[in-house]
Design a protein around this motif. Structure first.
Motif, short mmCIF file in Angstrom:
data_model
loop_
_atom_site.label_atom_id
_atom_site.label_comp_id
_atom_site.label_asym_id
_atom_site.label_seq_id
_atom_site.Cartn_x
_atom_site.Cartn_y
_atom_site.Cartn_z
N ASP A 365 -16.99 -0.99 30.99
CA ASP A 365 -17.74 -0.95 30.01
C ASP A 365 -17.64 -0.35 28.57
OD1 ASP A 365 -20.23 -1.61 28.67
OD2 ASP A 365 -21.44 -0.25 29.72
N VAL A 366 -17.27 -0.97 27.56
CA VAL A 366 -16.77 -0.28 26.22
C VAL A 366 -18.23 -0.39 25.46
CG1 VAL A 366 -15.42 -0.43 24.32
CG2 VAL A 366 -14.44 -0.99 26.54
N GLN A 367 -18.42 0.65 24.96
CA GLN A 367 -19.72 0.64 23.92
C GLN A 367 -19.10 1.16 22.54
OE1 GLN A 367 -22.73 -0.72 24.24
NE2 GLN A 367 -22.25 -1.07 26.49
N PRO A 368 -19.96 1.12 21.35
CA PRO A 368 -19.22 1.45 20.32
C PRO A 368 -19.08 2.97 20.33
CG PRO A 368 -21.23 0.14 19.65
CD PRO A 368 -21.19 0.34 21.34
N THR A 369 -19.76 3.86 20.88
CA THR A 369 -19.35 5.37 20.74
C THR A 369 -18.77 5.89 22.27
OG1 THR A 369 -21.55 5.82 21.69
CG2 THR A 369 -21.00 5.71 19.19
N TYR A 370 -18.50 5.20 23.06
CA TYR A 370 -18.11 5.50 24.45
C TYR A 370 -17.33 4.58 25.28
CZ TYR A 370 -22.50 4.19 26.94
OH TYR A 370 -23.48 3.40 27.13
N LEU A 384 -15.97 8.62 22.42
CA LEU A 384 -14.74 8.29 21.52
C LEU A 384 -14.86 8.94 20.08
CD1 LEU A 384 -14.95 4.37 22.28
CD2 LEU A 384 -13.29 5.96 23.05
N PRO A 385 -13.84 9.48 19.80
CA PRO A 385 -13.75 9.99 18.38
C PRO A 385 -14.16 9.04 17.14
CG PRO A 385 -11.71 9.28 18.85
CD PRO A 385 -12.47 9.17 20.24
N ALA A 386 -14.22 7.68 17.43
CA ALA A 386 -14.43 6.85 16.16
C ALA A 386 -15.31 5.71 16.87
CB ALA A 386 -13.34 6.18 15.32
N ASP A 391 -16.54 -6.09 21.45
CA ASP A 391 -16.19 -7.14 21.80
C ASP A 391 -14.95 -7.64 21.60
OD1 ASP A 391 -19.13 -7.93 21.89
OD2 ASP A 391 -19.23 -8.59 19.63
N SER A 392 -14.05 -6.75 20.69
CA SER A 392 -12.69 -7.11 20.52
C SER A 392 -11.88 -6.42 21.60
CB SER A 392 -12.30 -6.93 19.00
OG SER A 392 -13.14 -7.64 18.10
N VAL A 411 -13.78 0.08 14.01
CA VAL A 411 -14.75 -0.44 13.14
C VAL A 411 -14.53 -0.50 11.66
CG1 VAL A 411 -17.04 -0.79 12.22
CG2 VAL A 411 -16.45 -0.70 14.92
N GLY A 412 -14.50 -1.40 10.71
CA GLY A 412 -14.53 -1.12 9.34
C GLY A 412 -13.12 -1.52 8.61
#
Length: 497
Positions: A365-370, A384-386, A391-392, A411-412
């Motif tokens: 399970d991948v989330q934006p921050t962990y 995660l550090p960033a 989705d990708s 991201v970005g």
């Protein structure tokens, strides 16, 4: 004389049989035989050798139906009280029944190929039962040492004279002169053996009666608490003893300190009872062996119950703190590495999952921050550090090591192909400015013969600086005229040739 003795012995046999009915008697099962038949690919019907020693077997059964080709059978150090269910083992050559509760030699007439019989350290007191072995014409070795009958006067002479096919008795070879002497003294020795047998059987009957009297005393503490006699005289279990009473439900609500104190008291009481049991003097009889087994089984059950009580349900692992911050958790205790791939602008997690573990037991399970990975129900979570794009993201398992590799783009930023480089997003105004600066910074080079160009070069109309050409061909000489405003005539300079 012997008929009366047998009746008295059988009258006390319900003691041991009642013990076996009340307790789950250990017998020979198909699963037990298969587990000990690994050398024969767990095939039991063609077994020729079987070892069932130290299995707490109390009854000999099923072997004559399942393993008729047996040649060697080891049953030493069990609790077998009777030789039975071996008549159909026609090919049996060696039978080891040492260290059991056997009191009589019987039911071996059908073992036609029997050559060696070991009955060491049993409770055989009826030496006259040796006569049943006269039908085993191939019997060469017999071991009876450690039995009560081995202490009878004239024991060896009686056996040697009774079994004339024997070659060895208790590991000692039977000489011809010894057999001749035993046959000559047989009438006298037989009378002595009968008298000693009678005395032993009377003592044995008294021991069984005493053991039968002691049985209820030890039973009323543990077994009689939850059982009562019914109208038919049988034992049945009281349901109220198994259901929690109101007092027990109140005790469950007691403070943990009081419960711990009660557990300590119970342990001390059990320890005292155990010490008293082992220090209590007792005779070495089949009943005492069974009593010891029951006591050890009770201890084992008590230990299992105490261990189950000690097992506390662990609270669920906290993965997210109260303020919403993801915590780092490694419950499966796996090695891992987290690296930042700047070329591909992504974060890569390499988790050392077990090599041969099925992939269906892994959940990513991948989330934006962990990122969280469940390995056989145990969570592995890493902040995660960033910020990444769930989705990708993608996950793969290495075919050689079995490691789990998770690729998480950041991201970005624009992610190009695998071999391309990532470029930051820029506005059109900045791009136009950069293009003008590049055009101004470009170096201008002179052509060798600019007159040959068919169209004028617009970029070279205005030249800030004059650059000397790399290659200059011979050009016509140009003599400056005096009308040129920039011309200065210096007399010191010699004239051009």
């Amino acid at each position: 004389m012997f008929a009366i003795t047998e009746q008295s012995v059988q009258a006390s046999l319900p003691n041991s049989s009642s013990i076996q009915r009340r307790q789950s008697a250990s017998g020979i099962t198909e699963d037990l035989i298969r587990r000990n038949a690994e050398h024969n690919d767990c095939i039991i019907f063609s077994l020729e050798e079987l070892s069932l020693h130290q299995q707490e077997i109390e009854r000999l059964e099923h072997i004559d139906k399942w393993c008729r080709d047996l040649k060697i059978l080891y049953l030493q150090n069990n609790l077998i009280g009777k030789i039975e269910n071996v008549r159909k083992l026609k090919k049996l050559e060696y039978l080891n029944l040492a260290l059991n509760n056997i009191e009589k030699i019987e039911n071996l007439e059908g073992c036609e190929g029997l050559t060696k019989l070991d009955l060491t350290v049993n409770f055989i007191g009826e030496l006259s039962s040796v006569k049943t072995l006269q039908h085993n014409i191939h019997l060469k070795e017999l071991f009876l040492m450690g039995n009560p009958c081995a202490d009878f006067d004239g024991y060896r002479q009686f056996v040697v004279a009774t079994l004339q096919q024997l070659k060895w008795l208790d590991g000692k070879e039977i000489e011809r002169s010894e057999r001749i002497q035993a046959l000559q003294d047989f009438p006298v020795v037989e009378q002595q053996i009968r008298e000693q047998e009678k005395a032993y059987c009377l003592r044995r009957a008294k021991d069984k009666e005493e053991a039968q009297r002691r049985l209820p005393e030890g039973e009323n503490e543990g077994e009689r608490e939850g059982r009562h006699t019914g109208f038919d005289g049988r034992w049945y279990t009281d349901i109220s003893a198994t259901l929690p009473s109101s007092e027990e439900s109140k005790n469950d609500v007691q403070a943990p300190e009081i419960q711990e104190g009660e557990c300590k008291k119970k342990k001390l009481d059990n320890g005292e009872d155990d010490l008293e049991f082992w220090n209590k003097p007792s005779l070495y009889t089949p009943e005492s062996r069974l009593e010891t087994l029951r006591h050890m089984e009770k201890q084992r059950k008590d230990q299992e119950k105490s261990s189950e009580k000690k097992k506390k349900v662990k609270p669920p692992r906290v993965l997210i703190s109260e303020n919403g911050r993801a915590l780092n958790v490694n419950e499966p205790k796996l090695d891992f590495s987290l690296r930042d791939d700047e070329k591909r602008n992504q974060i890569v997690l390499d988790l050392a999952v077990y090599r041969y573990m099925d992939t269906s037991l892994i959940d990513v399970d991948v989330q934006p921050t962990y990122v969280r990975v469940m390995v056989k129900g145990k969570p592995f979570q890493l902040a995660l550090p960033a910020e990444v794009k769930p989705d990708s993201s993608s996950a793969k398992r290495a075919q050689t090591t079995g490691h789990l590799v998770v690729y998480m783009p950041k991201v970005g930023e624009i992610i190009t192909g695998c071999q391309g480089t990532s470029k930051p997003v820029k506005s059109t105004l900045d791009s136009s400015r950069e293009q003008t600066n590049k055009s101004s910074q470009q170096m201008e080079r002179l052509e060798v013969d600019p007159s040959k160009r068919a169209f004028p070069d617009v970029t070279n109309i205005v030249q800030e600086k004059k650059h000397t050409p790399r290659r200059v061909q011979a050009e016509p000489k140009i003599i400056p005229s005096e009308e040129d405003p920039d011309f200065e005539d210096n007399p010191e300079v010699p004239p051009l040739i």
